[in-house]
Design an enzyme around this catalytic site. Sequence first.
Site, PDB file in Angstrom:
ATOM      1  NE  ARG A   1      16.311 -43.284 -73.672  1.00  0.00           N
ATOM      2  CZ  ARG A   1      17.634 -43.299 -73.183  1.00  0.00           C
ATOM      3  NH1 ARG A   1      18.015 -42.492 -72.273  1.00  0.00           N
ATOM      4  NH2 ARG A   1      18.680 -43.421 -73.696  1.00  0.00           N
TER       5      ARG A   1
ATOM      6  CE1 TYR B   1      26.726 -51.932 -68.879  1.00  0.00           C
ATOM      7  CE2 TYR B   1      26.918 -53.687 -70.578  1.00  0.00           C
ATOM      8  CZ  TYR B   1      26.665 -52.297 -70.438  1.00  0.00           C
ATOM      9  OH  TYR B   1      26.393 -51.616 -71.318  1.00  0.00           O
TER      10      TYR B   1
ATOM     11  CG  ASP C   1      18.527 -53.802 -70.015  1.00  0.00           C
ATOM     12  OD1 ASP C   1      18.816 -52.421 -71.280  1.00  0.00           O
ATOM     13  OD2 ASP C   1      19.880 -54.312 -70.089  1.00  0.00           O
TER      14      ASP C   1
ATOM     15  NE  ARG D   1      10.624 -46.281 -68.196  1.00  0.00           N
ATOM     16  CZ  ARG D   1      12.057 -46.313 -68.150  1.00  0.00           C
ATOM     17  NH1 ARG D   1      12.784 -46.261 -70.011  1.00  0.00           N
ATOM     18  NH2 ARG D   1      12.539 -45.233 -67.260  1.00  0.00           N
TER      19      ARG D   1
ATOM     20  NE  ARG E   1      18.884 -50.304 -76.604  1.00  0.00           N
ATOM     21  CZ  ARG E   1      20.128 -49.095 -76.260  1.00  0.00           C
ATOM     22  NH1 ARG E   1      19.987 -48.338 -76.300  1.00  0.00           N
ATOM     23  NH2 ARG E   1      20.456 -50.501 -75.236  1.00  0.00           N
TER      24      ARG E   1
HETATM   25  O1  CP3 Z   1      14.447 -51.933 -79.613  1.00  0.00           O
HETATM   26  C1  CP3 Z   1      15.461 -52.064 -78.883  1.00  0.00           C
HETATM   27  O2  CP3 Z   1      16.453 -52.750 -79.635  1.00  0.00           O
HETATM   28  C2  CP3 Z   1      15.100 -53.369 -77.950  1.00  0.00           C
HETATM   29  C3  CP3 Z   1      14.857 -52.997 -76.737  1.00  0.00           C
HETATM   30  C4  CP3 Z   1      16.829 -53.256 -76.308  1.00  0.00           C
HETATM   31  C5  CP3 Z   1      17.336 -52.497 -74.841  1.00  0.00           C
HETATM   32  N1  CP3 Z   1      18.464 -53.187 -74.534  1.00  0.00           N
HETATM   33  C6  CP3 Z   1      16.454 -51.141 -74.709  1.00  0.00           C
HETATM   34  C7  CP3 Z   1      16.993 -50.177 -73.162  1.00  0.00           C
HETATM   35  C8  CP3 Z   1      18.139 -53.790 -76.344  1.00  0.00           C
HETATM   36  C9  CP3 Z   1      18.008 -54.526 -78.038  1.00  0.00           C
HETATM   37  C10 CP3 Z   1      18.736 -53.754 -75.027  1.00  0.00           C
HETATM   38  C11 CP3 Z   1      19.997 -54.404 -75.381  1.00  0.00           C
HETATM   39  C12 CP3 Z   1      21.183 -53.305 -74.281  1.00  0.00           C
HETATM   40  N2  CP3 Z   1      21.091 -53.267 -73.217  1.00  0.00           N
HETATM   41  C13 CP3 Z   1      22.452 -54.013 -74.757  1.00  0.00           C
HETATM   42  C14 CP3 Z   1      23.176 -54.318 -76.816  1.00  0.00           C
HETATM   43  C15 CP3 Z   1      22.890 -53.582 -77.327  1.00  0.00           C
HETATM   44  C16 CP3 Z   1      24.128 -52.573 -77.467  1.00  0.00           C
HETATM   45  O3  CP3 Z   1      23.190 -50.880 -77.199  1.00  0.00           O
HETATM   46  O4  CP3 Z   1      24.574 -52.709 -77.756  1.00  0.00           O
HETATM   47  C17 CP3 Z   1      23.601 -52.808 -74.146  1.00  0.00           C
HETATM   48  C18 CP3 Z   1      24.851 -53.264 -73.852  1.00  0.00           C
HETATM   49  C19 CP3 Z   1      22.451 -53.205 -72.786  1.00  0.00           C
HETATM   50  C20 CP3 Z   1      22.646 -52.122 -71.653  1.00  0.00           C
HETATM   51  C21 CP3 Z   1      21.500 -51.026 -71.795  1.00  0.00           C
HETATM   52  N3  CP3 Z   1      20.542 -50.766 -71.334  1.00  0.00           N
HETATM   53  C22 CP3 Z   1      22.390 -49.685 -72.219  1.00  0.00           C
HETATM   54  C23 CP3 Z   1      24.009 -49.423 -72.567  1.00  0.00           C
HETATM   55  C24 CP3 Z   1      21.488 -49.014 -71.880  1.00  0.00           C
HETATM   56  C25 CP3 Z   1      21.189 -46.853 -72.253  1.00  0.00           C
HETATM   57  C26 CP3 Z   1      21.669 -46.403 -70.860  1.00  0.00           C
HETATM   58  C27 CP3 Z   1      20.885 -44.727 -71.201  1.00  0.00           C
HETATM   59  O5  CP3 Z   1      19.776 -44.590 -70.678  1.00  0.00           O
HETATM   60  O6  CP3 Z   1      21.750 -43.915 -71.945  1.00  0.00           O
HETATM   61  C28 CP3 Z   1      20.383 -49.145 -71.331  1.00  0.00           C
HETATM   62  C29 CP3 Z   1      18.695 -48.595 -70.908  1.00  0.00           C
HETATM   63  C30 CP3 Z   1      17.719 -49.309 -72.339  1.00  0.00           C
HETATM   64  N4  CP3 Z   1      17.647 -50.491 -72.447  1.00  0.00           N
HETATM   65  C31 CP3 Z   1      17.148 -48.529 -72.863  1.00  0.00           C
HETATM   66  C32 CP3 Z   1      16.051 -49.109 -73.434  1.00  0.00           C
HETATM   67  C33 CP3 Z   1      14.795 -48.474 -74.579  1.00  0.00           C
HETATM   68  C34 CP3 Z   1      17.252 -46.951 -72.266  1.00  0.00           C
HETATM   69  C35 CP3 Z   1      16.093 -46.287 -70.860  1.00  0.00           C
HETATM   70  C36 CP3 Z   1      15.454 -46.066 -71.130  1.00  0.00           C
HETATM   71  O7  CP3 Z   1      14.365 -45.710 -71.712  1.00  0.00           O
HETATM   72  O8  CP3 Z   1      15.377 -44.879 -69.696  1.00  0.00           O
END
Ligand code: CP3
Length: 354
Positions: free
Chosen positions: A38, A159, A83, A47, A34
């Site tokens: 943000r 999910y 994602d 975004r 990540r």
């Molecule tokens: O920099 C990186 O790591 C690359 C980007 C990345 C994202 N999601 C971007 C993202 C990666 C590798 C993921 C994988 C992902 N997504 C996982 C596996 C990694 C982990 O955290 O265990 C999982 C479980 C998800 C599902 C998911 N998508 C979650 C739990 C969330 C967070 C919800 C929140 O808003 O707190 C997301 C959204 C997400 N994926 C964001 C990003 C940058 C946030 C979206 C935003 O900016 O509003």
Amino acid sequence: MSDTARLRPHRAHLPLVAAATGATPSRRPVWFMRQAGRSLPEYRAIRADHGMLESCFDPALVCEITMQPVRRHDVDAAILFSDIVVPLKAAGIDLDIVAGTGPVIAHPVRTADDVTALPRLEPGSVGAIGKAIELILAELGDDTALIGFAGAPFTLASYLIEGGPSRNYERTKAMMHGDPALWNVLMGRLTDITIGFLTTQLEAGVDAVQLFDSWAGALSDADYRTYVAPHSARVFAEVASYAVPRIHFGVGTGELLASMAGVGADVIGVDWRVPLDEAVRRVGPGKAVQGNLDPTMLFAGPEVIDREVRRVVADGERAVAAGAIGHIFNLGHGVLPGTDPDAITRAVELIHSL
Ligand code: CP3
């Protein structure tokens, strides 16, 4: 193979690839799960005008967001901005990513009819991701790896079945135990989607892949072995021929490390709960380890960060002494949104100096 993949120079010299394959890296490799997101004002600026999923399917935006943390922090790897639900969306499953919540599935998958109706992933539907990778590789420096990734079948299934994030995974475990045949059909379909998504990224030229089984830590070791491991093993076997490092990670997986190591990855990601040298005793020799600074430590001020970074580096050295073939520095899970990006930049500088 695409032209890009064929033209790609030999990547064994990349610090991340060297550490993953038992060679000596030119510097201590570090990247952060990540790292794109943000914590970065430049990400929040993009975004403000673009939705999450819209951004994930726009090659220019994917490239820009992927590059932001590389420019800022001098990390040794970029991770594709995407994602785990992107291939599900591309296949045609109705879902959204809700800020502060995560993926939300419009029609959760709970019956045999729901499973049968699941669409398959047509390779063309993730063409935007392949295009994004070409743009990133054209911009990425010669010493920086590009990591592709996918969600593992279990985490995707959780999910789809729960309909969104879950605390207890009760519906997921109910299907797993109550109707193992249906569970296996669902997991087989998700395994196909995961392989398809990774293959698109590998054909476009990523230097490594990480399979996120983020929520596998909710399972007992016995359930993991029976209901999950065979499917994750198929993912790793299907991508083995690309000969790039394959990383496997989950949260709270201390009790599963041996079993997760058994499904075929080259690198085992470890969360912050288990020291890296202890992780190697559980994983066994011959694999690299990745991790495992507690992401909350980045909030604790420079002295604590300095101390904890040095501790993780020392644990990594003990892990290698205990039989690991290398250590890739990372967090134990993703960068938290409120993290000061300068704390990350300084941590990378320190890691490279040790
Ligand atoms: O920099 C990186 O790591 C690359 C980007 C990345 C994202 N999601 C971007 C993202 C990666 C590798 C993921 C994988 C992902 N997504 C996982 C596996 C990694 C982990 O955290 O265990 C999982 C479980 C998800 C599902 C998911 N998508 C979650 C739990 C969330 C967070 C919800 C929140 O808003 O707190 C997301 C959204 C997400 N994926 C964001 C990003 C940058 C946030 C979206 C935003 O900016 O509003």
